[in-house]
Design an enzyme around this catalytic site. Structure first.
Site, PDB file in Angstrom:
ATOM      1  N   ASN A  76       8.038  42.071 -34.704  1.00 58.54           N
ATOM      2  CA  ASN A  76       6.629  41.942 -35.040  1.00 58.54           C
ATOM      3  C   ASN A  76       5.911  43.282 -34.879  1.00 58.54           C
ATOM      4  O   ASN A  76       6.220  44.075 -33.980  1.00 58.54           O
ATOM      5  CB  ASN A  76       5.938  40.809 -34.274  1.00 58.54           C
ATOM      6  N   VAL A  77       4.973  43.512 -35.779  1.00 61.79           N
ATOM      7  CA  VAL A  77       4.195  44.753 -35.811  1.00 61.79           C
ATOM      8  C   VAL A  77       2.730  44.362 -35.937  1.00 61.79           C
ATOM      9  O   VAL A  77       2.317  43.811 -36.966  1.00 61.79           O
ATOM     10  CB  VAL A  77       4.627  45.654 -36.991  1.00 61.79           C
ATOM     11  N   GLU A  78       1.970  44.613 -34.864  1.00 67.91           N
ATOM     12  CA  GLU A  78       0.569  44.181 -34.828  1.00 67.91           C
ATOM     13  C   GLU A  78      -0.361  45.295 -35.325  1.00 67.91           C
ATOM     14  O   GLU A  78       0.081  46.394 -35.653  1.00 67.91           O
ATOM     15  CB  GLU A  78       0.234  43.725 -33.405  1.00 67.91           C
ATOM     16  N   ASN A  79      -1.647  44.948 -35.379  1.00 65.97           N
ATOM     17  CA  ASN A  79      -2.631  45.877 -35.929  1.00 65.97           C
ATOM     18  C   ASN A  79      -3.966  45.669 -35.231  1.00 65.97           C
ATOM     19  O   ASN A  79      -4.281  44.526 -34.837  1.00 65.97           O
ATOM     20  CB  ASN A  79      -2.767  45.600 -37.437  1.00 65.97           C
ATOM     21  N   ALA A 114      -6.705  45.483 -36.591  1.00 60.92           N
ATOM     22  CA  ALA A 114      -7.291  44.380 -37.369  1.00 60.92           C
ATOM     23  C   ALA A 114      -6.316  43.212 -37.197  1.00 60.92           C
ATOM     24  O   ALA A 114      -5.311  43.114 -37.899  1.00 60.92           O
ATOM     25  CB  ALA A 114      -7.439  44.779 -38.830  1.00 60.92           C
ATOM     26  N   TYR A 115      -6.575  42.370 -36.207  1.00 61.07           N
ATOM     27  CA  TYR A 115      -5.570  41.422 -35.706  1.00 61.07           C
ATOM     28  C   TYR A 115      -4.837  40.636 -36.807  1.00 61.07           C
ATOM     29  O   TYR A 115      -3.637  40.391 -36.724  1.00 61.07           O
ATOM     30  CB  TYR A 115      -6.216  40.405 -34.758  1.00 61.07           C
ATOM     31  N   CYS A 118       4.825  39.098 -38.569  1.00 56.86           N
ATOM     32  CA  CYS A 118       5.799  38.495 -37.657  1.00 56.86           C
ATOM     33  C   CYS A 118       7.189  39.111 -37.856  1.00 56.86           C
ATOM     34  O   CYS A 118       7.500  39.646 -38.931  1.00 56.86           O
ATOM     35  CB  CYS A 118       5.912  36.991 -37.905  1.00 56.86           C
ATOM     36  N   GLU A 141      10.045  37.606 -38.271  1.00 59.56           N
ATOM     37  CA  GLU A 141      10.855  36.949 -39.310  1.00 59.56           C
ATOM     38  C   GLU A 141      10.503  37.469 -40.695  1.00 59.56           C
ATOM     39  O   GLU A 141      11.370  37.757 -41.520  1.00 59.56           O
ATOM     40  CB  GLU A 141      10.648  35.433 -39.282  1.00 59.56           C
ATOM     41  N   CYS A 162       6.053  31.779 -41.401  1.00 59.33           N
ATOM     42  CA  CYS A 162       7.419  32.319 -41.501  1.00 59.33           C
ATOM     43  C   CYS A 162       8.396  31.256 -41.998  1.00 59.33           C
ATOM     44  O   CYS A 162       9.324  31.565 -42.749  1.00 59.33           O
ATOM     45  CB  CYS A 162       7.861  32.880 -40.160  1.00 59.33           C
TER      46      CYS A 162
HETATM   47  N1  THU Z   1       5.176  36.062 -33.785  1.00 56.36           N
HETATM   48  C1  THU Z   1       6.309  36.365 -34.479  1.00 56.36           C
HETATM   49  O1  THU Z   1       6.670  37.541 -34.634  1.00 56.36           O
HETATM   50  N2  THU Z   1       7.026  35.343 -35.001  1.00 56.36           N
HETATM   51  C2  THU Z   1       6.686  34.024 -34.886  1.00 56.36           C
HETATM   52  O2  THU Z   1       7.279  33.169 -35.528  1.00 56.36           O
HETATM   53  C3  THU Z   1       5.627  33.638 -33.948  1.00 56.36           C
HETATM   54  C4  THU Z   1       4.679  34.731 -33.571  1.00 56.36           C
HETATM   55  C5  THU Z   1       4.385  37.176 -33.250  1.00 56.36           C
HETATM   56  C6  THU Z   1       3.053  37.369 -33.937  1.00 56.36           C
HETATM   57  C7  THU Z   1       2.273  38.090 -32.868  1.00 56.36           C
HETATM   58  O3  THU Z   1       2.563  39.489 -32.969  1.00 56.36           O
HETATM   59  C8  THU Z   1       2.844  37.570 -31.560  1.00 56.36           C
HETATM   60  O4  THU Z   1       4.082  36.950 -31.876  1.00 56.36           O
HETATM   61  C9  THU Z   1       1.957  36.559 -30.843  1.00 56.36           C
HETATM   62  O5  THU Z   1       1.584  35.544 -31.710  1.00 56.36           O
END
Ligand code: THU
Length: 138
Positions: free
Chosen positions: A48-51, A53-54, A59, A61, A96
């Protein structure tokens, strides 16, 4: 659909766990890794790569699926393994599941609460799903 590809649950989970350490999660602190094996037997991973800007977070997957398509042009996911470093099991979110469905994902493998492999047929986690076949009906 039957597949000649052998799924090594431990190997796929280990690949998911490895890539989870690359996750960029400054906002949630919840690292996730995914490893999928395609119809050619190739393993592709994503985290997962966040930002800031939430809503623009991606994710693990979906990161793995888009990498598979971009790198290899494959269209068939035999199985996907998912590891959350802070939660076991770590099930795929609804978005996902739909993206995995597009590429005929056959099985989902997670770790149970004792960190043992737990494999489910994809149909069990997304029954009666909408997919490409629906668009081919008259
Ligand atoms: N997340 C995933 O990467 N995969 C999922 O199926 C569930 C949630 C990530 C998104 C976010 O970066 C963090 O988990 C918390 O929700």
């Amino acid at each position: 659909m039957t597949s000649a590809i052998t799924i090594n649950h431990e190997e796929l989970l280990a690949a998911a766990r490895d890539v989870a350490h690359h996750a960029y999660v400054p906002y949630s602190g919840f690292p996730v890794g995914a490893a999928l094996i395609d119809s050619e037997g190739t393993i592709t991973t994503g985290c997962n790569v966040e930002n800031a800007a939430y809503g623009e977070a991606i994710c693990a997957e979906r990161n793995a699926v888009t990498s598979m398509v971009a790198r290899f042009g494959y269209r068939q996911i035999v199985a996907v393994a998912i590891v959350g470093l802070k939660a076991a099991p770590c099930w795929p979110c609804g978005a996902c599941r739909q993206v995995l469905r597009e590429f005929n994902c056959g099985a989902v493998i997670v770790e149970d609460s004792e960190h043992q492999p737990l494999s489910l047929d994809f149909e069990e986690i997304l029954p009666n799903s909408f997919g490409p076949d629906a668009l081919e009906q008259e």
